[in-house]
Design an enzyme around this catalytic site. Structure first.
Site, PDB file in Angstrom:
ATOM      1  CG  HIS A 109      -4.110   0.301  -8.273  1.00  0.00           C
ATOM      2  ND1 HIS A 109      -5.455   0.215  -8.007  1.00  0.00           N
ATOM      3  CD2 HIS A 109      -3.607   1.233  -7.430  1.00  0.00           C
ATOM      4  CE1 HIS A 109      -5.752   1.091  -7.052  1.00  0.00           C
ATOM      5  NE2 HIS A 109      -4.661   1.711  -6.683  1.00  0.00           N
TER       6      HIS A 109
ATOM      7  CG  HIS B 258      -2.038   0.891   1.281  1.00  0.00           C
ATOM      8  ND1 HIS B 258      -2.378   1.726   0.255  1.00  0.00           N
ATOM      9  CD2 HIS B 258      -2.908   1.193   2.293  1.00  0.00           C
ATOM     10  CE1 HIS B 258      -3.403   2.496   0.612  1.00  0.00           C
ATOM     11  NE2 HIS B 258      -3.736   2.197   1.855  1.00  0.00           N
TER      12      HIS B 258
ATOM     13  CG  ASP C  83       2.938   4.431  -4.157  1.00  0.00           C
ATOM     14  OD1 ASP C  83       2.833   5.483  -3.518  1.00  0.00           O
ATOM     15  OD2 ASP C  83       2.154   3.471  -4.027  1.00  0.00           O
TER      16      ASP C  83
HETATM   17  N1  COA Z   1       5.340  -6.857 -10.166  1.00  0.00           N
HETATM   18  C1  COA Z   1       5.291  -8.073 -10.774  1.00  0.00           C
HETATM   19  N2  COA Z   1       4.137  -8.707 -11.026  1.00  0.00           N
HETATM   20  C2  COA Z   1       2.994  -8.111 -10.663  1.00  0.00           C
HETATM   21  C3  COA Z   1       2.978  -6.851 -10.042  1.00  0.00           C
HETATM   22  C4  COA Z   1       4.215  -6.229  -9.804  1.00  0.00           C
HETATM   23  N3  COA Z   1       4.269  -5.021  -9.193  1.00  0.00           N
HETATM   24  N4  COA Z   1       1.711  -6.490  -9.777  1.00  0.00           N
HETATM   25  C5  COA Z   1       0.935  -7.505 -10.232  1.00  0.00           C
HETATM   26  N5  COA Z   1       1.714  -8.465 -10.755  1.00  0.00           N
HETATM   27  C6  COA Z   1       1.245  -9.714 -11.341  1.00  0.00           C
HETATM   28  C7  COA Z   1       0.910 -10.720 -10.251  1.00  0.00           C
HETATM   29  O1  COA Z   1       2.041 -11.479  -9.886  1.00  0.00           O
HETATM   30  C8  COA Z   1      -0.159 -11.527 -10.920  1.00  0.00           C
HETATM   31  O2  COA Z   1       0.472 -12.428 -11.788  1.00  0.00           O
HETATM   32  P1  COA Z   1      -0.121 -13.918 -12.007  1.00  0.00           P
HETATM   33  O3  COA Z   1      -1.484 -13.724 -12.608  1.00  0.00           O
HETATM   34  O4  COA Z   1       0.873 -14.565 -12.916  1.00  0.00           O
HETATM   35  O5  COA Z   1      -0.159 -14.522 -10.634  1.00  0.00           O
HETATM   36  C9  COA Z   1      -0.907 -10.519 -11.768  1.00  0.00           C
HETATM   37  O6  COA Z   1       0.027  -9.459 -12.009  1.00  0.00           O
HETATM   38  C10 COA Z   1      -2.153  -9.956 -11.118  1.00  0.00           C
HETATM   39  O7  COA Z   1      -1.803  -9.277  -9.940  1.00  0.00           O
HETATM   40  P2  COA Z   1      -2.487  -9.508  -8.533  1.00  0.00           P
HETATM   41  O8  COA Z   1      -1.440  -9.911  -7.533  1.00  0.00           O
HETATM   42  O9  COA Z   1      -3.682 -10.380  -8.680  1.00  0.00           O
HETATM   43  O10 COA Z   1      -2.976  -8.085  -8.205  1.00  0.00           O
HETATM   44  P3  COA Z   1      -3.542  -7.626  -6.808  1.00  0.00           P
HETATM   45  O11 COA Z   1      -4.709  -6.791  -7.122  1.00  0.00           O
HETATM   46  O12 COA Z   1      -3.757  -8.721  -5.845  1.00  0.00           O
HETATM   47  O13 COA Z   1      -2.319  -6.767  -6.250  1.00  0.00           O
HETATM   48  C11 COA Z   1      -0.858  -5.003  -5.816  1.00  0.00           C
HETATM   49  C12 COA Z   1      -2.196  -5.428  -6.425  1.00  0.00           C
HETATM   50  C13 COA Z   1      -0.819  -3.485  -5.781  1.00  0.00           C
HETATM   51  C14 COA Z   1      -0.754  -5.506  -4.374  1.00  0.00           C
HETATM   52  C15 COA Z   1       0.286  -5.586  -6.662  1.00  0.00           C
HETATM   53  O14 COA Z   1       0.171  -5.109  -7.982  1.00  0.00           O
HETATM   54  C16 COA Z   1       1.667  -5.256  -6.097  1.00  0.00           C
HETATM   55  O15 COA Z   1       2.171  -5.952  -5.214  1.00  0.00           O
HETATM   56  N6  COA Z   1       2.297  -4.142  -6.595  1.00  0.00           N
HETATM   57  C17 COA Z   1       3.579  -3.716  -6.070  1.00  0.00           C
HETATM   58  C18 COA Z   1       3.395  -2.856  -4.841  1.00  0.00           C
HETATM   59  C19 COA Z   1       2.844  -1.498  -5.137  1.00  0.00           C
HETATM   60  O16 COA Z   1       3.306  -0.810  -6.022  1.00  0.00           O
HETATM   61  N7  COA Z   1       1.832  -1.108  -4.361  1.00  0.00           N
HETATM   62  C20 COA Z   1       1.198   0.182  -4.490  1.00  0.00           C
HETATM   63  C21 COA Z   1      -0.207   0.028  -4.891  1.00  0.00           C
HETATM   64  S1  COA Z   1      -0.953   1.603  -5.182  1.00  0.00           S
END
Ligand code: COA
Length: 394
Positions: free
Chosen positions: A280, A241, A331
């Protein structure tokens, strides 16, 4: 009352797990609409975000952070007189009590500033007497107090950690100018102040994100505003987050130079490492706040004469978007923007707090005005009911 999901659950929840009693489980509440809000609207289908009906990029172009704070709490932008009164009220509340400063002076210098701001806000809550379910009639005053005092708390702690003299808040400066002055001892050039102010506007509000939802859950028990804000700060700290703006900068420093960026990313793909600042839960085709913050980052890079971080980011972004279809979030440009402004990396998420306090408090007041205890269900997956064997026989 819980509202049924309005849209098809996103990828992670597309195949809800069947739990005991054939309940549908929406892991991470993905795709679940839990209540209504009139504060902001996130529209992933058009990559757009509005606060009280105004596009966030328009607010950045035309308004100050103070006007946006007023808008979030009141539903309308202030006229001249209303804005002047709002600023007067905010500015007169910036000072902390001697006792509060003594608490801040006691924090270990090694503590993360998210932990100190969490404790500092909690301390402020102890100065209010007699909580016990009374109607939160004074919440508007409390919200203003938090908006005014949080920057003072963060800046005082920042200076003390560095062994520097604390700089008192000034009543003749805007929230952004005053915060920058309290941290650095002078007000930086206009373009830096403006970039900082825009980052506060962009971070101010984002519907039912994890920290806002945490604040609403706490409010729904009829706990006080301070408890709800402390819960929000705790949720914001996590790198999935708010903590992502810090994690982005750590990642850029680890990469070091634009030349090393592609190899670094290929290794990250191989090791299934999360690339910070991308992805996201709601926006799957881009985050509408990114272009505005990216423009600020460009201005800051020109001001500093350092495009290293932009160039690294461009390499990562091109590959992430074209090969993985994963877009940057706010971010991503915000991390290096704060770095170029001169902040220590562990200050980035506390800065998010001094902005998001506006959204949290708006949601706390909204939740309170139409409250129903938030209490979801869970599907039990443990062992079946059984008899206790007395300890002597186990
Ligand atoms: N780096 C690498 N892969 C990513 C990614 C990232 N930052 N964000 C998503 N993915 C991939 C996931 O591994 C998943 O792959 P899969 O289908 O092969 O398993 C796919 O994209 C879907 O993502 P998912 O984890 O289902 O999305 P979510 O809605 O649960 O998670 C976040 C959203 C924000 C938690 C996630 O994108 C993340 O961890 N981002 C990095 C942290 C960040 O920047 N947070 C700020 C948010 S505003």
């Amino acid at each position: 009352m819980a509202i049924a999901p309005k849209r098809k659950p996103a990828k992670a929840a597309a195949k809800p797990k069947r739990g005991a009693n054939e309940l549908h489980i929406f892991k991470g509440l993905d795709g679940v609409t839990v209540d209504e809000t009139a504060i902001s609207k996130v529209m992933p289908e058009t990559n757009s975000l509005t606060y009280r009906g105004y596009a966030v990029q328009d607010l950045c172009a035309a308004c100050s952070f103070e006007e946006v704070a007023y808008l979030l709490w009141n539903g309308e932008l202030p006229d001249k007189k209303q804005l002047a009164a709002f600023k007067r009220d905010e500015r007169k509340r910036r000072e902390l009590s001697k006792d509060h400063m003594a608490v801040i002076r006691k924090f270990p210098k090694s503590a993360h500033p998210m932990d100190t701001i969490r404790t500092s806000v909690s301390y402020l809550g102890t100065t209010e007497v007699a909580w016990g379910g009374e109607p939160p009639a004074n919440d508007r005053r409390r919200a203003m107090d938090l908006l005014a005092k949080i920057p003072t708390m963060i800046a005082a702690d920042y200076r003390l950690r560095k062994g520097k003299r604390v700089i008192a808040p000034r009543g003749d400066l805007s929230i952004s100018e005053n915060f920058l002055n309290m941290c650095f001892g002078s007000v930086p050039p206009r373009e830096v102040v403006r970039a900082f102010d825009i980052s506060l506007i962009l971070y101010a509000e984002h519907s039912f994100n994890a920290s806002t939802f945490a604040s609403r859950v706490i409010t729904s028990t009829r706990a006080d505003m301070y408890s709800a804000v402390v819960g929000g700060i705790g949720a914001l700290k996590g790198p999935l987050h708010g903590g992502a703006n810090e994690a982005v900068m750590h990642m850029l420093l680890e990469i070091g130079t634009p030349k090393k960026a592609e190899a670094w990313l290929r290794r990250a793909f191989k090791t299934k490492r999360v690339v910070m600042g991308f992805g996201h839960r709601v926006y799957k085709w881009g985050d509408s706040r990114v272009p505005t913050m990216r423009n600020c980052l460009e201005d800051l890079a020109a001001w500093k004469g350092d495009r290293t971080w932009i160039e690294i980011e461009d390499v990562l972004e091109n590959i992430m978007v074209t090969e993985k279809a994963i877009h940057p979030n706010l971010d991503y440009p915000a991390g290096p923007a704060y770095y170029l402004m001169g902040f220590d990396i562990d200050m980035y998420t506390p800065i998010f707090v001094m902005s998001r306090i506006t959204g949290w408090t708006a949601h706390i007041m909204e939740q309170d005005s139409a409250n129903r205890l938030i209490r979801p269900l869970s599907a039990y997956s443990g062992v079946a009911q059984r008899d206790i064997i007395p300890v002597a026989k186990r």
